[in-house]
Design a protein around this motif. Structure first.
Motif, PDB file in Angstrom:
ATOM      1  N   SER A  49       5.957 -10.879  -3.457  1.00  9.18           N
ATOM      2  CA  SER A  49       6.017  -9.447  -3.181  1.00  9.18           C
ATOM      3  C   SER A  49       7.051  -8.806  -4.082  1.00  9.18           C
ATOM      4  O   SER A  49       8.063  -9.417  -4.420  1.00  9.18           O
ATOM      5  N   GLY A  50       6.779  -7.582  -4.476  1.00 11.95           N
ATOM      6  CA  GLY A  50       7.756  -6.837  -5.256  1.00 11.95           C
ATOM      7  C   GLY A  50       8.827  -6.191  -4.397  1.00 11.95           C
ATOM      8  O   GLY A  50       9.754  -5.564  -4.925  1.00 11.95           O
ATOM      9  N   ARG A  51       8.725  -6.347  -3.094  1.00 14.29           N
ATOM     10  CA  ARG A  51       9.665  -5.721  -2.164  1.00 14.29           C
ATOM     11  C   ARG A  51      10.151  -6.743  -1.133  1.00 14.29           C
ATOM     12  O   ARG A  51       9.462  -7.733  -0.861  1.00 14.29           O
ATOM     13  N   PRO A  52      11.314  -6.518  -0.544  1.00 14.68           N
ATOM     14  CA  PRO A  52      11.773  -7.402   0.541  1.00 14.68           C
ATOM     15  C   PRO A  52      10.784  -7.374   1.698  1.00 14.68           C
ATOM     16  O   PRO A  52      10.118  -6.368   1.950  1.00 14.68           O
ATOM     17  N   ILE A  53      10.675  -8.484   2.409  1.00 15.70           N
ATOM     18  CA  ILE A  53       9.768  -8.564   3.549  1.00 15.70           C
ATOM     19  C   ILE A  53      10.520  -8.147   4.808  1.00 15.70           C
ATOM     20  O   ILE A  53      11.488  -8.808   5.216  1.00 15.70           O
ATOM     21  N   GLU A  86       7.296  -7.859   9.616  1.00 15.48           N
ATOM     22  CA  GLU A  86       6.187  -8.501   8.915  1.00 15.48           C
ATOM     23  C   GLU A  86       6.396 -10.019   8.842  1.00 15.48           C
ATOM     24  O   GLU A  86       5.446 -10.801   8.918  1.00 15.48           O
ATOM     25  N   ARG A  87       7.648 -10.430   8.691  1.00  8.32           N
ATOM     26  CA  ARG A  87       7.936 -11.865   8.645  1.00  8.32           C
ATOM     27  C   ARG A  87       7.537 -12.537   9.970  1.00  8.32           C
ATOM     28  O   ARG A  87       6.944 -13.615   9.990  1.00  8.32           O
ATOM     29  N   ILE A 136       0.867  -1.182   0.000  1.00  7.26           N
ATOM     30  CA  ILE A 136       0.000   0.000   0.000  1.00  7.26           C
ATOM     31  C   ILE A 136       0.903   1.231   0.000  1.00  7.26           C
ATOM     32  O   ILE A 136       1.550   1.546   1.014  1.00  7.26           O
ATOM     33  N   SER A 137       0.973   1.906  -1.125  1.00  7.55           N
ATOM     34  CA  SER A 137       1.915   3.021  -1.254  1.00  7.55           C
ATOM     35  C   SER A 137       1.568   4.180  -0.330  1.00  7.55           C
ATOM     36  O   SER A 137       2.460   4.896   0.140  1.00  7.55           O
ATOM     37  N   ALA A 138       0.268   4.395  -0.065  1.00  7.48           N
ATOM     38  CA  ALA A 138      -0.124   5.534   0.781  1.00  7.48           C
ATOM     39  C   ALA A 138       0.453   5.406   2.189  1.00  7.48           C
ATOM     40  O   ALA A 138       0.855   6.403   2.801  1.00  7.48           O
ATOM     41  N   SER A 139       0.486   4.179   2.699  1.00  7.17           N
ATOM     42  CA  SER A 139       1.020   3.971   4.049  1.00  7.17           C
ATOM     43  C   SER A 139       2.445   3.454   4.032  1.00  7.17           C
ATOM     44  O   SER A 139       3.094   3.370   5.071  1.00  7.17           O
ATOM     45  N   GLY A 140       2.924   3.078   2.832  1.00  9.56           N
ATOM     46  CA  GLY A 140       4.282   2.560   2.721  1.00  9.56           C
ATOM     47  C   GLY A 140       4.465   1.227   3.424  1.00  9.56           C
ATOM     48  O   GLY A 140       5.514   0.975   4.014  1.00  9.56           O
ATOM     49  N   GLU A 141       3.424   0.369   3.357  1.00  9.09           N
ATOM     50  CA  GLU A 141       3.470  -0.892   4.096  1.00  9.09           C
ATOM     51  C   GLU A 141       3.157  -2.084   3.195  1.00  9.09           C
ATOM     52  O   GLU A 141       2.355  -1.986   2.258  1.00  9.09           O
ATOM     53  N   LEU A 142       3.796  -3.213   3.518  1.00 10.80           N
ATOM     54  CA  LEU A 142       3.367  -4.504   2.992  1.00 10.80           C
ATOM     55  C   LEU A 142       2.290  -5.032   3.935  1.00 10.80           C
ATOM     56  O   LEU A 142       2.487  -5.080   5.148  1.00 10.80           O
ATOM     57  N   LYS A 143       1.152  -5.420   3.374  1.00 10.65           N
ATOM     58  CA  LYS A 143       0.037  -5.835   4.220  1.00 10.65           C
ATOM     59  C   LYS A 143      -0.013  -7.365   4.314  1.00 10.65           C
ATOM     60  O   LYS A 143      -0.010  -8.077   3.311  1.00 10.65           O
TER      61      LYS A 143
END
Length: 547
Positions: A211-215, A219-220, A179-186
């Motif tokens: 995911s397109g980004r590292p976890i 979050e892990r 979520i780009s608005a919050s800058g978070e992986l959900k």
């Protein structure tokens, strides 16, 4: 006796379960284990053979003549293990088998139900060949929660319960949206997906998160806590520049180690990833570039020609060049000059297909390649279009055509140089077929032998005169036109062993012009490129240096 790995998916489809399964299989091989991969699809089609490429992508064909899901192509390309009919099944096939047994009276008058009859059929399928390999990887198509997938999930739950403890594990592939608005992986979609899985009696041993980004570690840990999975078994599946990086990247993330740990295999053999490092190096450090045009009918969906695209990549790996592919709709060449569209390419491929739409454009593309001395590879229908082009413009049969289009349209103005094959020999039996037969499974399917002319270009490419290749077609080049076509410069350099069916045509006086009735792309692998694609890309590279 095999250990079983069941790969399921959640949240959304098209996350790459097939690629993850294939990469995991290759990693287990790198550690010295033998593997076989299978696909269980929930759709009600008996197989994908009659499905539109726009619906399902490419139909992959095995040596023993099965029309299967394109994921079996990934399995073969990554592991080198030839797929078989017993490696692919659909709900349609399962229900068909159950109903055939019911009609025969095999169930002795019992009421036929999903449990146990359908689930038993699925379990019987999973068991086939279980004593042949160390690991059996079974991918379940669709996503958890799909109503049509429930019999498969129930079947693998029962199967795991019936096996000794520790013989089965579950790998679940999900999505971590950003979520780009919050800058978070959900993580919540994954939590809900695992909750859905657990509600039907299954619990993941390994969680693979796309995911397109590292976890981040936070979050892990959250995923491990709420999904009841050890933190080291939460594996990131990052977006890749090349699918052939997958074995190396998954190994770095610890997927193979997590699987072996789940089976309590310790100490685990160390992997030998040399061949995958070589492949990755060739992909990312090319010495040049060639541009290839694929002139086809289903160009809006690249998955319709998945194996061709991958085989070209393999040809590029063999020649250490980057192959840039552009998909061109054959209809744009109909009734117009094809030069503006094709003159910037170093090679042209006309692939297989069915139906009349776009055929005149494919014929024009074949003519352009012949007249302009551009390397050309015609596959299946692409070979037939090249033969029709030669019959029209070299032999002088102005109305040359194919029964596939002209006969079915009832147009007697055309002279068919391509005809409907009604009888052929398969092994030790004679197969017969009529134009009006059911479409499913009525083609010349699977591996057939061919004999090559000594000294021909293709015999030099293959390094021999006897080959076996996979087929998927209903129509054949009429051998009766051989003398007239060869009198004008074309050579049928590959024939069926009985000499009745042209398998390969080439133009000896052309830099590289070959048509094949079979599908060579189905047997190509990144570490073992198919000879035709290796040679075709090499010819395209030579052509690129001339223009």
């Amino acid at each position: 006796m095999a250990r079983f790995i069941f790969i399921t998916g959640g949240v959304v489809s098209s996350l790459g379960k097939g690629l993850a399964s294939a990469a995991l299989g290759s990693l287990l091989q790198a550690r010295g284990f033998s593997v076989r991969l299978r696909k269980l699809d929930p759709y009600l089609n008996v197989d994908p053979g009659t499905m539109s490429p726009f619906e399902h992508g490419e139909v992959f064909v095995t040596d023993d003549g099965a029309e299967t899901d394109l994921d079996l192509g990934h399995y073969e390309r990554f592991t080198g293990v030839p797929a078989r009919k017993t490696d692919s099944i659909s709900s349609g096939r399962v229900y068909s088998n159950v109903l055939e047994r019911e009609r025969r009276g095999d169930y002795l008058g019992k009421t036929i139900q999903v449990i146990p009859h359908v689930t038993n059929e699925i379990k019987d399928f999973i068991r086939i060949g279980e004593d042949e390999v160390d690991f059996m990887l079974c991918e379940i198509g669709g996503t958890v929660g799909d109503i049509e997938g429930l019999p498969f999930f129930e079947a693998i739950r029962q199967f795991a319960q019936e096996k000794p403890q520790g013989d089965c594990i579950f790998v679940h592939l999900t999505l971590l949206p950003y979520i780009s608005a919050s800058g978070e992986l959900k993580t919540k979609p994954t939590q809900h997906s695992v909750k859905e899985l657990r509600s039907i009696g299954l619990a993941p041993d390994v969680l693979v998160c796309r995911s397109g980004r590292p976890i981040p570690e936070k979050e892990r840990e959250k995923l491990a806590l709420f999904c009841n999975v050890r933190p080291e078994r939460v594996i990131a599946a990052r977006d890749l520049d090349s699918i052939y990086d997958a074995p190396l990247v998954y190994h770095e993330e610890g997927l193979d180690q997590a699987v072996l740990d789940a089976f309590r295999i310790s100490p685990a053999p160390k992997p030998d990833l040399t061949k995958w490092k070589d492949v990755s190096d060739a992909v990312h450090s090319p010495d040049g570039e060639v541009r290839i045009a694929i002139v086809g009918k289903y160009t809006q969906l690249e998955d319709a020609y998945k194996s061709i695209n991958e085989a070209l990549t393999h040809g590029g790996i063999a020649n250490r060049v980057r192959v840039k592919v552009e998909w061109l709709d054959a209809e744009i060449f109909e009734g117009s000059d094809s030069s503006p569209h094709l003159e910037r390419f170093h090679g042209i491929i006309v692939p297989g297909g069915f139906g009349e739409r776009g055929t005149e454009g494919k014929i024009n593309a074949a003519r352009f390649a012949r007249e302009r001395q551009v390397p050309y590879l015609g596959i299946c229908l692409g070979m037939q279009m090249a033969v029709i082009e030669a019959a029209r413009n070299l032999v002088g049969i102005a109305n040359a055509g194919s029964q596939e289009f002209d006969h079915e349209a009832g147009d007697a103005r055309f002279e068919p140089v391509i005809f409907h094959m009604s009888e052929w020999v398969e092994g030790n039996r004679t197969v017969t077929r009529e134009v009006g037969d059911d479409k499913g499974g009525t083609m010349r399917l699977g591996a057939y032998d061919a004999v090559l002319t000594p000294g021909s270009r293709v015999s030099e490419i293959y390094g021999g005169t006897e080959i076996s290749e996979r087929h998927r077609h209903r129509y054949e080049v009429d051998i009766a036109y051989r003398e007239r076509l060869e009198g004008c410069g074309l050579s049928f350099s590959g024939l069926s062993p009985d000499g009745r069916l042209p398998e390969i045509m080439e133009l000896p006086d052309h830099p590289w012009y070959v048509g094949v009735q079979f599908h060579p792309e189905l047997k190509s692998k990144p570490f073992d490129p198919h000879p035709l694609f290796r040679s075709f890309v090499e010819a395209a590279l030579r052509h690129s240096r001339l223009v």
